[in-house]
Design an enzyme around this catalytic site. Structure first.
Site, PDB file in Angstrom:
ATOM      1  N   ASP A  33       0.850  -1.190   0.000  1.00 29.63           N
ATOM      2  CA  ASP A  33       0.000   0.000   0.000  1.00 29.63           C
ATOM      3  C   ASP A  33       0.887   1.242   0.000  1.00 29.63           C
ATOM      4  O   ASP A  33       2.019   1.206   0.493  1.00 29.63           O
ATOM      5  CB  ASP A  33      -0.926   0.015   1.226  1.00 29.63           C
ATOM      6  CG  ASP A  33      -1.955   1.133   1.136  1.00 29.63           C
ATOM      7  OD1 ASP A  33      -2.690   1.190   0.145  1.00 29.63           O
ATOM      8  OD2 ASP A  33      -2.010   1.976   2.054  1.00 29.63           O
ATOM      9  N   GLU A  87       0.813   5.740   0.472  1.00 34.32           N
ATOM     10  CA  GLU A  87       0.117   7.008   0.697  1.00 34.32           C
ATOM     11  C   GLU A  87       0.805   8.036  -0.201  1.00 34.32           C
ATOM     12  O   GLU A  87       2.022   7.964  -0.426  1.00 34.32           O
ATOM     13  CB  GLU A  87       0.170   7.439   2.164  1.00 34.32           C
ATOM     14  CG  GLU A  87      -0.519   6.481   3.137  1.00 34.32           C
ATOM     15  CD  GLU A  87      -1.994   6.277   2.893  1.00 34.32           C
ATOM     16  OE1 GLU A  87      -2.630   7.179   2.290  1.00 34.32           O
ATOM     17  OE2 GLU A  87      -2.512   5.222   3.280  1.00 34.32           O
ATOM     18  N   ASP A 146      -7.068  17.452   0.869  1.00 32.03           N
ATOM     19  CA  ASP A 146      -7.903  16.250   0.964  1.00 32.03           C
ATOM     20  C   ASP A 146      -7.055  15.028   1.304  1.00 32.03           C
ATOM     21  O   ASP A 146      -7.461  14.188   2.116  1.00 32.03           O
ATOM     22  CB  ASP A 146      -8.649  15.998  -0.357  1.00 32.03           C
ATOM     23  CG  ASP A 146      -9.739  17.034  -0.603  1.00 32.03           C
ATOM     24  OD1 ASP A 146     -10.095  17.755   0.351  1.00 32.03           O
ATOM     25  OD2 ASP A 146     -10.233  17.110  -1.742  1.00 32.03           O
ATOM     26  N   HIS A 184      -4.435  10.853   5.350  1.00 33.24           N
ATOM     27  CA  HIS A 184      -3.274  10.173   5.955  1.00 33.24           C
ATOM     28  C   HIS A 184      -2.593  10.951   7.084  1.00 33.24           C
ATOM     29  O   HIS A 184      -1.855  10.363   7.884  1.00 33.24           O
ATOM     30  CB  HIS A 184      -2.243   9.780   4.892  1.00 33.24           C
ATOM     31  CG  HIS A 184      -1.770  10.896   4.015  1.00 33.24           C
ATOM     32  ND1 HIS A 184      -1.130  12.014   4.494  1.00 33.24           N
ATOM     33  CD2 HIS A 184      -1.809  11.039   2.662  1.00 33.24           C
ATOM     34  CE1 HIS A 184      -0.803  12.804   3.487  1.00 33.24           C
ATOM     35  NE2 HIS A 184      -1.208  12.244   2.359  1.00 33.24           N
ATOM     36  N   HIS A 231      -5.507   6.702   7.510  1.00 39.83           N
ATOM     37  CA  HIS A 231      -4.876   5.724   6.625  1.00 39.83           C
ATOM     38  C   HIS A 231      -3.360   5.751   6.856  1.00 39.83           C
ATOM     39  O   HIS A 231      -2.768   6.810   6.999  1.00 39.83           O
ATOM     40  CB  HIS A 231      -5.134   6.085   5.151  1.00 39.83           C
ATOM     41  CG  HIS A 231      -6.544   5.874   4.724  1.00 39.83           C
ATOM     42  ND1 HIS A 231      -6.888   5.200   3.577  1.00 39.83           N
ATOM     43  CD2 HIS A 231      -7.710   6.247   5.297  1.00 39.83           C
ATOM     44  CE1 HIS A 231      -8.204   5.166   3.462  1.00 39.83           C
ATOM     45  NE2 HIS A 231      -8.725   5.805   4.491  1.00 39.83           N
ATOM     46  N   ASP A 245      -2.515  -0.376   6.645  1.00 41.72           N
ATOM     47  CA  ASP A 245      -3.463  -0.779   5.611  1.00 41.72           C
ATOM     48  C   ASP A 245      -3.004  -2.058   4.913  1.00 41.72           C
ATOM     49  O   ASP A 245      -3.827  -2.905   4.556  1.00 41.72           O
ATOM     50  CB  ASP A 245      -3.657   0.354   4.593  1.00 41.72           C
ATOM     51  CG  ASP A 245      -4.469   1.508   5.167  1.00 41.72           C
ATOM     52  OD1 ASP A 245      -4.841   1.442   6.349  1.00 41.72           O
ATOM     53  OD2 ASP A 245      -4.728   2.477   4.435  1.00 41.72           O
TER      54      ASP A 245
END
Length: 200
Positions: A8, A10, A53, A58, A153, A158
């Site tokens: 994963d 970010e 956003d 995160h 997140h 994750d």
């Protein structure tokens, strides 16, 4: 021995094409469907701020990242870790698109040159649960995976949750059947959707 990496990222925003960058990478290793603890977790100084956003999702600030290495400084270690593994990602085209852009910046070939293939758990979930919400949180709730620690997140958290989701999604299969029509994302990387008809 089957080696899989649940991955994963970010990012600073939603568009790798418009210059958004990876700021966190989290990877969890599975050998024969068992967690090994040989995980990879890195933060990167992207040289740009996250969109508002993205920051709300995160919570990783530019201030926190300013003393972290650049992606290109870590790329060899990342590729060595991923080499030859099957990669499991939720909404794979998004993360693969970002990884390919970062690799391109360093003059490296795209991800498909390094890995065995990619499984998109979002494609799997859509096939198994048509018409339902198939976000990571929704799948955790549906499959009984504890995600109570996920207020923001984070790539490693994750990836750990997704590893549990993936094992639950594919439980009971003797073999993972790759569908006849492996899709390709925009980068030409085959996104493998599993044939879930054998799951009861």
């Amino acid at each position: 021995m089957s080696r899989q990496i649940v991955l994963d990222t970010e990012t600073t925003g939603l568009s790798a094409e418009n210059g958004d960058r990876i700021i966190e990478l989290g990877c969890v290793e599975l050998l024969n469907r068992k967690l090994t603890g040989n995980n990879l977790h890195m933060y990167f100084n992207a040289g740009r701020d996250s969109h508002e956003d993205a920051l709300r999702v995160h919570g990783i600030t530019t201030e926190f990242l300013k003393d972290k290495p650049r992606f290109e400084q870590q790329v060899d270690q990342i590729l060595e870790y991923l080499q030859g593994a099957e990669i499991i990602i939720h909404n794979a085209p998004f993360d693969v698109g970002f990884l390919n852009k970062e690799l391109q910046r360093t003059g490296k070939p795209p991800l498909k040159s390094w890995v065995e293939g990619v499984i998109d758990t979002l494609a799997m979930a859509k096939e198994r649960y048509p018409g339902k919400r198939n976000s990571l949180d929704s799948l955790c709730d549906r499959l009984g995976v504890d995600n109570s620690g996920r207020t923001l997140h984070g790539a490693l958290l994750d990836a750990e949750l997704l590893a549990d989701v993936y094992i639950n999604l594919t439980r009971g299969q003797d073999a993972l059947l790759i569908s006849d029509e492996a899709q390709e994302d925009a980068s030409g990387l085959p996104i493998v959707a599993l044939d879930l008809r054998s799951i009861t």
